[in-house]
Design an enzyme around this catalytic site. Sequence first.
Site: not given
Ligand code: F6P
Length: 551
Positions: A206, A212, A268-269, A354, A385, A513
Site C-alpha cells: 500500500k 521487507e 491494508g488488512r 491489528e 490432537h 520499525k
Molecule cells: O506494519 C503493519 C502494516 O502497516 C500493516 O498494517 C500492513 O498491512 C502491512 O504493514 C504492509 O504494509 P504495506 O502494504 O504498506 O507494505
Amino acid sequence: MNIPLSPRLANALEEHYKRLSSVHLRTLFQSDPHRFEKFSICWNEFLFDYSKNIITEETISLLLQLTTEVNLSENIEKMFMGQRINFTENRPVLHIALRNRSEQPIYVDGHNVMEDVKKVLEKMKAFSEDIRSQRWRGHSGKPIKHIVNIGIGGSDLGPRMVTRALTPYGNKEIKVHFVSNIDGTDIEEVLKAVELDSTLFIVSSKTFTTKETLTNAQTARKKLVDYFGGETKAVEKHFVAVSTNEKAVKDFGIDPKNMFEFWDWVGGRFSLWSAIGLSIVLYIGMDNFEELLYGAYLADSHFRNTPYEKNIPVIMALLGFWYGNYFGAETYGIFPYDQYLELLPNYLQQLYMESNGKRINKEGKVVNYQTGPILWGNPGTNGQHSFFQLLHQGTHLVPADFIAPIETHNPIGNHHLILLANFFAQTEALMKGKTEQEAMEEMQKENLTPETIARLLPHKTFPGNRPSNSFLIKKITPRTLGSLIAFYEHSIFVQGLLWNINSFDQWGVELGKQLAVKVEKELSQGSLLFEHDCSTKGLIEYYMKEARKNF
Ligand code: F6P
C-alpha cells in the site's frame, strides 16, 4: 470494568452475568429444547448456530441494547457513506466500496469512488486475461507460469489465504507463491522453485515503503536482471506493482502502466478486495474474483439491512464482547474443519489483532476494560490432537468458531463424514463435558477397581460449559468465502464501537520499525551508536562478536 454503557444497561448486564455464570450450558439445553431454532440463523448458503453459547433470550436482548447505546445503525451508515471514521488518520473506511456490486455511487469529497474501483477492476481483468491466455509473454517470449506476490501483512495474508482456500478454482497451469518475510530464506526458497523466464513478480505494498517488501523486491529484481544478462528491460515483462504510491513505484523502476492502483481509504488488512487481490485474480480468474466480491457484497447488505437479532456479524460481535468483557476470556479460537481454510486463522489474526488491539479510546484516554482478544487457531481435526486438551480441561475459557463446508471439494471415501463427525462431537463435548457420574459409570463398565476409579475420577471428568459458534457452509466457493470474510470484518467493526476504539489505524506497529532502523545501522557499521538497555546492548554485542568470528 467501565465499558462506556449507560448505568442502567451496565447494571442489568452485570446482574444478568452473575445469574448466568452459575448456570451450565447443559442445563440451558435441558431446560429449552428449542435453543437451536432460537439461536441459529440460516442465511444464503450459511447456517450460523450460536446456541452453544452461555446465553438466554434475556442475554441476547440485553446485548442487543448495546447496539442502540453505541448508535450502531448510524455508525454503519457513516462507514457505508464514506465518512472519515478512521479519525486518527483522517480517512474513510471503504473496503465495502471495493465490492459494491450495486449501481449506487459512493462519494469521497464529492468524487464517486466507484468509477475508480471499476476502472482498476477492468484493468485487472484485462491483465489477467492476457496472462491466463498466454498473450502476455516474459522477456524471452515464454508464457507466465509462476506468480510471486511480494508483500507483507495485509498485502500478503489476504491473497495468500484466499488462493489457498480457493485452490479448486485455481488455474492448473499457474503456480502462486508468496514471499513476505525479510528472512532471506523466504525469497531464496521461492526463487529456487520458479523458472525466472516464466515468472511474474507482483510487488504489493500500500505504502511502497515497507522495508521487507522493498528489500525482497530488490533481491528478486536483481536476480531477474542477472538472469537476463543485465538487461533491465526484462523488468517490464516480469514486474508489476500494486500500490497507492505511484511515485515510489516509479522510483523502484516499475513503469506506472504496470501499476494497479488502490486508495488510502482501503486499510491494508481490508485490502484483498482491491488490486492487492491481483494474485488471486491471476490464479482463479476474474469471474471467480467477482464472485468473491459478490459474496462479500451480499454479506455487506445483510449487515447493513438485517435487524440485529438476525444479523450474523452483529451477533458474532456481541458474543465475543460477552465473553471478553464479562467472562474474562482473553483469547478466541478459529477452527476451520477444512484443509483449504488452513490459513484463515492467520489471516483473521491480523484482522482482529491489528484492528482491535488498542488501549486508547476515541477520547484519547486509556481504557480500563479488555478490548480485542488474542485470536488463534488451526484446522480441525489437527488441533484436536494438540491444543484441544487445554480447551476441554484447562483453566482458560476459550470461546471458538468452528467452520465447515457441508460439501467437500475432495469427496474421498468417508473422509468428509469423519471430519464432520469430529466437528459436531467437539462442539458437543466442549459444551456438555463429562460429569463425575458419567466418568464413574464408564470406568465401572471397564471393571476398574474402586481405588483406581477414585484415583482417576477427577482426571476423567470434563467441566464442559465451553461455548462455541458453528458455521456450516454449503460449500467453500468464491462467493461463500467472500461472505465469510466480510462477516468477520463487520464483527470487528461492531466490537470496535462497543469498546469505543478506532479499529482502523495501527500505530502500534511503528515503534519496533523505528528502532529496527537504528539497530540495522549499528549492525551494518559493526558498532553501537545509540543508547540501549543492557539486555538489548548485550544481545547486539554478542551477535556482532559471534558474526565477526563466523563470517
Ligand atoms: O506494519 C503493519 C502494516 O502497516 C500493516 O498494517 C500492513 O498491512 C502491512 O504493514 C504492509 O504494509 P504495506 O502494504 O504498506 O507494505
